[in-house]
Design a protein around this motif. Sequence first.
Motif, PDB file in Angstrom:
ATOM      1  N   THR A 116       1.906  -3.172   4.056  1.00 52.15           N
ATOM      2  CA  THR A 116       0.752  -3.886   3.531  1.00 52.15           C
ATOM      3  C   THR A 116      -0.367  -3.794   4.561  1.00 52.15           C
ATOM      4  O   THR A 116      -0.196  -3.218   5.631  1.00 52.15           O
ATOM      5  CB  THR A 116       1.081  -5.353   3.227  1.00 52.15           C
ATOM      6  OG1 THR A 116       1.263  -6.049   4.478  1.00 52.15           O
ATOM      7  CG2 THR A 116       2.339  -5.474   2.395  1.00 52.15           C
ATOM      8  N   ASN A 133       0.820  -1.219   0.000  1.00 53.18           N
ATOM      9  CA  ASN A 133       0.000   0.000   0.000  1.00 53.18           C
ATOM     10  C   ASN A 133       0.850   1.263   0.000  1.00 53.18           C
ATOM     11  O   ASN A 133       0.395   2.324  -0.457  1.00 53.18           O
ATOM     12  CB  ASN A 133      -0.916   0.019   1.218  1.00 53.18           C
ATOM     13  CG  ASN A 133      -1.928  -1.098   1.185  1.00 53.18           C
ATOM     14  OD1 ASN A 133      -2.449  -1.452   0.133  1.00 53.18           O
ATOM     15  ND2 ASN A 133      -2.222  -1.674   2.346  1.00 53.18           N
ATOM     16  N   THR A 185       2.438   6.722  -0.932  1.00 55.97           N
ATOM     17  CA  THR A 185       1.354   5.747  -0.987  1.00 55.97           C
ATOM     18  C   THR A 185       1.153   5.247  -2.420  1.00 55.97           C
ATOM     19  O   THR A 185       1.675   5.826  -3.370  1.00 55.97           O
ATOM     20  CB  THR A 185       0.042   6.356  -0.488  1.00 55.97           C
ATOM     21  OG1 THR A 185      -0.382   7.348  -1.431  1.00 55.97           O
ATOM     22  CG2 THR A 185       0.221   7.012   0.875  1.00 55.97           C
ATOM     23  N   SER A 186       0.362   4.212  -2.549  1.00 56.40           N
ATOM     24  CA  SER A 186       0.072   3.673  -3.881  1.00 56.40           C
ATOM     25  C   SER A 186      -0.696   4.684  -4.724  1.00 56.40           C
ATOM     26  O   SER A 186      -0.675   4.624  -5.953  1.00 56.40           O
ATOM     27  CB  SER A 186      -0.715   2.370  -3.768  1.00 56.40           C
ATOM     28  OG  SER A 186      -1.905   2.574  -3.020  1.00 56.40           O
TER      29      SER A 186
END
Length: 115
Positions: free
Chosen positions: A99, A32, A52-53
């Motif tokens: 994650t 993430n 962040t993603s």
Amino acid sequence: QVQLVESGGGLVQPGGSLRLSCAASGSVFSINAMGWYRQTPGKQRELVVVVTSGGSTNWADSVKGRFAISSDNAKNTVYLQMYSLKPEDTAVYYCRAETATMDYWGQGTQVTVSS
């Protein structure tokens, strides 16, 4: 499981530049956020940057404007480009992957800024 391998550390003179790499493998789809942290002897590990993603970044004030982060998704690699390095940037730099269930860390790479 996610595995992280950092590289690119070394000795650089004040004012110099260095690029660190963090190659991720394993369950990379579960990541993430990715971040860089650093630690010096006797001190707590501190945030350098997290991304962040979705592309949001959070930078430590001490490195804003001097460091940059980028990624190569095809290689599952995140880069930390460091400019205008100062002696106080000397530390072991760690890559971290977040994650939903746990965080993963690389083994660290030493950056020494000294004349």
